[in-house]
Design an enzyme around this catalytic site. Structure first.
Site, PDB file in Angstrom:
ATOM      1  CD  GLU A 199     -50.943  -2.276  24.428  1.00 15.72           C
ATOM      2  OE1 GLU A 199     -51.300  -1.479  23.918  1.00 15.72           O
ATOM      3  OE2 GLU A 199     -50.368  -2.406  25.638  1.00 15.72           O
ATOM      4  NE  ARG A 242     -56.968   5.607  18.551  1.00 16.74           N
ATOM      5  CZ  ARG A 242     -56.175   4.907  19.505  1.00 16.74           C
ATOM      6  NH1 ARG A 242     -55.010   5.439  19.794  1.00 16.74           N
ATOM      7  NH2 ARG A 242     -56.941   3.628  19.741  1.00 16.74           N
TER       8      ARG A 242
HETATM    9  O1  PRP Z   1     -49.963  -2.144  17.208  1.00 17.96           O
HETATM   10  P1  PRP Z   1     -51.269  -2.901  17.630  1.00 17.96           P
HETATM   11  O2  PRP Z   1     -51.213  -3.761  18.850  1.00 17.96           O
HETATM   12  O3  PRP Z   1     -52.414  -3.405  16.581  1.00 17.96           O
HETATM   13  O4  PRP Z   1     -52.203  -1.532  18.149  1.00 17.96           O
HETATM   14  C1  PRP Z   1     -52.219  -0.329  17.502  1.00 17.96           C
HETATM   15  C2  PRP Z   1     -53.621  -0.030  17.140  1.00 17.96           C
HETATM   16  O5  PRP Z   1     -54.402   0.009  18.380  1.00 17.96           O
HETATM   17  C3  PRP Z   1     -55.127   1.339  18.220  1.00 17.96           C
HETATM   18  O6  PRP Z   1     -56.471   1.299  17.305  1.00 17.96           O
HETATM   19  P2  PRP Z   1     -57.680   0.540  17.895  1.00 17.96           P
HETATM   20  O7  PRP Z   1     -57.931  -0.818  17.469  1.00 17.96           O
HETATM   21  O8  PRP Z   1     -57.707   0.734  19.251  1.00 17.96           O
HETATM   22  O9  PRP Z   1     -58.931   1.233  17.211  1.00 17.96           O
HETATM   23  P3  PRP Z   1     -59.265   2.803  17.102  1.00 17.96           P
HETATM   24  O10 PRP Z   1     -58.234   3.556  16.406  1.00 17.96           O
HETATM   25  O11 PRP Z   1     -60.694   2.866  16.556  1.00 17.96           O
HETATM   26  O12 PRP Z   1     -59.563   3.223  18.531  1.00 17.96           O
HETATM   27  C4  PRP Z   1     -54.111   2.370  17.284  1.00 17.96           C
HETATM   28  O13 PRP Z   1     -55.020   3.223  16.931  1.00 17.96           O
HETATM   29  C5  PRP Z   1     -53.813   1.366  16.506  1.00 17.96           C
HETATM   30  O14 PRP Z   1     -54.585   1.375  15.299  1.00 17.96           O
HETATM   31  N1  ADE Z   2     -51.309   1.705  24.805  1.00 19.40           N
HETATM   32  C1  ADE Z   2     -52.081   2.214  23.730  1.00 19.40           C
HETATM   33  N2  ADE Z   2     -52.221   3.586  23.765  1.00 19.40           N
HETATM   34  C2  ADE Z   2     -52.890   4.087  22.468  1.00 19.40           C
HETATM   35  N3  ADE Z   2     -53.361   3.461  21.499  1.00 19.40           N
HETATM   36  C3  ADE Z   2     -53.292   2.140  21.700  1.00 19.40           C
HETATM   37  N4  ADE Z   2     -53.499   1.061  20.648  1.00 19.40           N
HETATM   38  C4  ADE Z   2     -52.931  -0.060  21.164  1.00 19.40           C
HETATM   39  N5  ADE Z   2     -52.344   0.134  22.361  1.00 19.40           N
HETATM   40  C5  ADE Z   2     -52.486   1.317  22.548  1.00 19.40           C
END
Ligand code: PRP
Ligand code: ADE
Length: 179
Positions: free
Chosen positions: A102, A65
């Site tokens: 998370e 993202r």
């Molecule tokens: O602060 P954190 O606990 O590390 O979480 C935040 C991260 O989690 C999500 O990505 P995700 O790993 O779900 O990957 P994606 O963008 O490929 O869906 C979001 O886009 C952040 O990159």
């Molecule tokens: N609660 C949440 N919603 C969307 N993106 C996330 N990445 C980690 N935690 C998330």
């Protein structure tokens, strides 16, 4: 002095989805603000206003993202864009760091030649939760000798206290949630 852009009204455009991708997680879905032309423009304008004039050489976007905001911001800053990717996606030699999420664990990579020592870097992502993803990316930038000029998020989940991992950095979050 220009007043900072107030992104608070954009909260009405962010969808929350309970129990995604796992039970107990409230997921903040940005697709609903991205498809709104004024909403998306406001987010990019707010990031750009904050970083213009800070001599940014590179914007790093974190897969997936961060790839939505990073290139648009890089274009506005007249900076380059560098993708930070999930493992085994980048073709040339990389540095890699593993981290906790998370809702799981993962790893990130960057091309070894993506940053020259001393280049000023802003790292952007959609959301700050525990901070594990950004912490891993900060570590990659440090390994390559980049100077971290800022960490930018569209959304910060304040209650997870991810910000505490980045006390020595300039952290910008456009929207905050308390729960
Ligand atoms: O602060 P954190 O606990 O590390 O979480 C935040 C991260 O989690 C999500 O990505 P995700 O790993 O779900 O990957 P994606 O963008 O490929 O869906 C979001 O886009 C952040 O990159
Ligand atoms: N609660 C949440 N919603 C969307 N993106 C996330 N990445 C980690 N935690 C998330």
């Amino acid at each position: 002095m220009t007043l900072p852009i107030n992104c608070e009204p954009l909260k009405t455009l962010i969808r929350t989805v309970p129990d995604f991708p796992k039970p107990g997680i409230l997921f903040y879905d940005i697709t609903t603000v991205l498809k709104d032309k004024a909403g998306f423009a406001t987010l990019i304008d707010a990031f750009a206003q904050y970083y213009i004039g800070k001599e940014i050489d590179l914007v790093l976007g974190i897969e997936a993202r961060g790839f939505i905001f990073g290139p648009a911001l890089a274009y506005r800053l007249n900076a380059g864009f560098v993708p930070v990717r999930k493992p085994k996606k980048l073709p040339a030699p990389t540095a890699r760091v593993t981290y906790d999420l998370e809702y799981g664990t993962d790893a990130l990579e960057i091309h070894l030649d993506a940053i020259q020592p001393g280049e000023r870097v802003v790292i952007v992502d959609d959301l700050l939760a525990t901070g594990g993803t950004m912490q891993a990316t900060v570590e990659l930038v440090r390994q390559l000798g980049g100077e971290i000029a800022g960490l930018g998020f569209a959304i910060e989940l304040d209650f997870l206290k991810g910000r505490e991992k980045f006390q020595q950095y300039d952290v910008l979050s456009l929207l905050h949630y308390d729960e």
